[in-house]
Design a protein around this motif. Structure first.
Motif, short mmCIF file in Angstrom:
data_model
loop_
_atom_site.label_atom_id
_atom_site.label_comp_id
_atom_site.label_asym_id
_atom_site.label_seq_id
_atom_site.Cartn_x
_atom_site.Cartn_y
_atom_site.Cartn_z
N VAL A 194 0.93 -0.95 0.00
CA VAL A 194 -0.04 0.22 -0.01
C VAL A 194 0.80 0.74 0.32
N SER A 195 0.47 2.18 -0.82
CA SER A 195 1.44 3.41 -0.92
C SER A 195 0.97 4.30 -1.17
N THR A 196 1.12 5.47 0.50
CA THR A 196 0.08 6.67 0.53
C THR A 196 1.49 7.98 0.08
N GLY A 197 -0.05 8.46 -0.26
CA GLY A 197 0.54 9.87 -0.95
C GLY A 197 -0.46 10.52 -1.55
N SER A 198 -0.96 11.09 -1.69
CA SER A 198 -1.54 12.39 -2.86
C SER A 198 -0.53 12.83 -4.05
N GLU A 199 0.10 12.85 -4.13
CA GLU A 199 1.93 13.76 -4.39
C GLU A 199 1.59 12.10 -5.85
N LEU A 200 1.03 10.93 -5.27
CA LEU A 200 1.71 9.27 -6.15
C LEU A 200 0.81 10.31 -7.74
N VAL A 201 0.91 9.49 -9.02
CA VAL A 201 0.34 8.63 -9.68
C VAL A 201 0.82 7.23 -10.34
N ARG A 213 5.88 10.03 -10.41
CA ARG A 213 5.56 8.43 -9.73
C ARG A 213 5.27 7.59 -9.02
N ASN A 214 4.51 6.64 -8.24
CA ASN A 214 4.35 5.66 -7.52
C ASN A 214 5.53 4.57 -8.01
N SER A 215 6.68 4.79 -7.38
CA SER A 215 7.62 3.50 -7.36
C SER A 215 7.93 2.24 -6.73
N ASN A 216 7.91 2.87 -5.24
CA ASN A 216 7.55 2.11 -4.13
C ASN A 216 6.60 0.76 -4.09
N SER A 217 5.65 0.72 -4.99
CA SER A 217 4.98 -0.14 -5.02
C SER A 217 5.57 -0.91 -5.38
N THR A 260 3.27 -0.71 3.79
CA THR A 260 3.01 0.67 3.22
C THR A 260 4.20 1.24 2.85
N SER A 261 3.75 2.32 2.18
CA SER A 261 5.09 3.36 1.82
C SER A 261 4.87 4.90 2.61
N GLY A 262 5.79 5.74 2.28
CA GLY A 262 5.36 7.14 2.93
C GLY A 262 4.26 7.42 4.43
N GLY A 263 3.62 8.73 4.52
CA GLY A 263 3.11 8.42 5.98
C GLY A 263 3.62 8.47 7.34
N VAL A 264 4.85 8.50 7.29
CA VAL A 264 5.36 7.90 8.38
C VAL A 264 5.87 8.64 9.20
N SER A 265 6.31 9.95 8.05
CA SER A 265 6.85 11.57 8.84
C SER A 265 6.08 12.06 10.45
N LEU A 308 6.47 1.41 6.13
CA LEU A 308 8.52 2.13 5.60
C LEU A 308 7.68 3.28 5.28
N PRO A 309 9.44 4.04 5.43
CA PRO A 309 9.16 5.74 4.85
C PRO A 309 8.50 5.66 3.24
N GLY A 310 8.25 6.87 3.32
CA GLY A 310 8.21 7.04 1.36
C GLY A 310 9.68 7.14 0.53
N ASN A 311 10.47 7.88 0.46
CA ASN A 311 11.94 8.08 -0.03
C ASN A 311 12.14 6.64 -0.46
N PRO A 312 12.42 6.71 -1.22
CA PRO A 312 13.06 5.25 -2.13
C PRO A 312 13.62 4.47 -1.96
P1 AMP Z 1 6.90 10.73 2.89
O1 AMP Z 1 7.43 9.48 3.94
O2 AMP Z 1 4.90 10.27 2.76
O3 AMP Z 1 6.91 11.89 3.52
O4 AMP Z 1 7.83 10.77 1.39
C1 AMP Z 1 8.56 10.65 1.66
C2 AMP Z 1 9.28 11.26 0.27
O5 AMP Z 1 9.08 9.47 -0.37
C3 AMP Z 1 8.37 11.63 -0.79
O6 AMP Z 1 8.84 13.09 -0.72
C4 AMP Z 1 7.68 11.51 -1.07
O7 AMP Z 1 6.74 11.93 -2.39
C5 AMP Z 1 8.78 10.35 -1.75
N1 AMP Z 1 7.60 9.22 -1.43
C6 AMP Z 1 6.87 8.60 -1.04
N2 AMP Z 1 5.38 7.74 -1.33
C7 AMP Z 1 6.45 7.12 -2.73
C8 AMP Z 1 6.51 6.39 -3.72
N3 AMP Z 1 5.24 5.18 -3.79
N4 AMP Z 1 7.40 6.26 -5.06
C9 AMP Z 1 7.95 7.48 -4.79
N5 AMP Z 1 8.33 8.45 -4.40
C10 AMP Z 1 7.87 7.83 -3.17
#
Ligand code: AMP
Ligand code: MG
Length: 419
Positions: A194-201, A213-217, A260-265, A308-312
């Protein structure tokens, strides 16, 4: 100077908590060709002796060793060829003193014969040696030479591969030879991504302004498959509490592990922790490591949860450091670690944070055969290039330190075939 956070666990403490959650999953019966790389949950027995009968290891002649006792170049021994036994043939005669049977590799030994002499060591090498003819042999031979005995590999009713054994390519051959067309192995865990982030496509879309782009998933799903798991990739979750709760709830009903990735800061739109706490339990949220200090572990229903954190590259490192060992454990593996070597760090560096570093580096042997570790690519947690070109994690232990060039560092070998 950054101090380590009091709420942060060490990597070792966090990994121990992760592994405490994972037990080998229940057994399932699979076709043996689907067992490659998996761990046997039950002993595999042989239904027959392998091989099933005494047979020849060479193309030659089945003989009685005693007949050749006195053979020499001056006094060669002559034997009459009584029969030709091809592979798959059933011998019809009994070899008696003074006679022999022409025999092919893998063919059953005839009664009476105790030894096989290679065709190259007989007069038949230069022609002849057919049924009804005689052959000459000019040297003695050791009793039992070139005979493969029944049951040398395994005997009927015995264990050919015990529970806990990893099925490798040779094991597939053993399973085939012993009639194990199905085997019991530990079930593969289902990992929901599950990747979280409103910036993702998604990768097929072109990002608009402010989007990425969502690369983490996809990187995480590949790591999961590479570790032996099955995966479900869920749609991107926008940064809202409701959407996050909804997505986690669904995944917890369908998966053994949720990643999951992102949304944990500690941003205004980081909903992973509150969503986890509302649905299940939170075990820890910070690990004293870099990249990726906000690693979040917990449980929702029967599902293990890891944020997991969002940074790839933080996301990539966190998966390798925590989820790969967990998946391996659930698959029944005992060896959960990558191979470790100690290498000389090519260039010195200052470690300004107390955290344990997982650097994406390259390990190779120098001309003297000593391991050397290099860090040729940017270690930015936003970039994945170093992880791709690297073949190892270069580990710098917790604590501030100045690491001199040539100092010994621990390295995890991630891609041995690239070394
Ligand atoms: P966050 O942990 O949500 O604050 O994300 C930290 C950084 O990782 C931000 O620059 C996000 O845009 C990037 N990021 C979060 N999710 C993804 C994802 N699924 N694929 C690529 N980059 C991501
Ligand atoms: Mg985010």
């Amino acid at each position: 100077m950054a101090k380590s956070d009091k709420n942060s666990l060490s990597y070792e403490e966090a990994l121990a908590k992760v592994l405490a959650y994972g037990e080998p999953l229940e057994a399932e019966e699979v076709h043996f060709m689907d067992a490659l790389g998996r761990v046997l949950a039950e002993d595999a027995l042989s239904d027959i002796d392998v091989s099933p009968f005494d047979n020849s290891a060479m193309d030659g002649f089945a003989i009685i060793a005693k007949d050749l006792e006195k053979a020499s170049a001056d006094y060669p021994v002559s034997l009459e060829v009584k029969e030709l036994i091809p592979a798959g043939g059933v011998p019809q005669i009994t070899v008696e003193p003074g006679s022999c049977a022409r025999i092919m590799t893998g063919a059953a030994m005839p009664e009476g014969a105790d030894t096989v002499i290679k065709i190259e060591q007989t007069s038949a090498f230069s022609g002849g040696g057919n049924v009804g003819e005689t052959i000459e042999i000019s040297a003695p031979i050791e009793l039992g030479a070139n005979v493969r005995y029944a049951g040398e590999e395994v005997k009927a009713g015995e264990v050919v591969l015990p529970k806990g054994e990893v099925v490798d390519v040779a094991a597939i051959g053993l399973l085939a030879a012993t009639g194990n067309t199905t085997v019991k192995v530990h079930r593969r865990p289902v990992v929901g991504i599950v990747s979280t982030g409103s910036e993702l496509v998604e990768p097929h879309e072109k990002p608009g302004k402010g989007q990425i782009r969502n690369s983490n998933s996809y990187a995480n799903a590949s790591q999961a498959v590479d570790s032996g798991a099955r995966t479900i990739i869920y749609p991107i979750v926008e940064d809202s509490y409701e959407a996050t709760v909804e997505a986690f709830k669904q995944a917890s009903e369908e998966c053994d592990i949720i990643v999951t990735s992102g949304g944990v800061s500690v941003g205004d739109f980081d909903f992973v922790k509150p969503a986890l706490e509302s649905l299940g339990t939170l075990e820890f949220a910070k690990v004293n490591m870099r990249p990726g200090n906000p690693q979040t572990m917990g449980r929702i229903g029967n599902a293990f949860f890891f944020g997991l954190p969002g940074n790839p590259s933080s996301c990539y490192v966190g998966f390798e450091a925590f989820l790969r060992p967990l998946i391996l454990k659930m698959l029944g593996h005992k060896d959960l670690k990558r191979p470790v070597v100690h290498a000389r760090l090519e260039k010195g560096m200052s470690k300004r944070q107390a955290r344990k570093y997982f650097l994406r580096g390259n390990v190779s042997k120098d001309a003297q055969g000593n391991w050397v570790a290099r860090l040729p690519y940017s270690q930015s947690s936003a970039l994945l290039t170093a992880a791709h070109y690297g073949n190892a994690f270069v580990i710098l232990p917790e604590g501030e330190a100045k690491i001199e060039a040539g100092q010994d560092v621990e390295c995890w070998l991630l891609r041995i075939d690239e070394i």
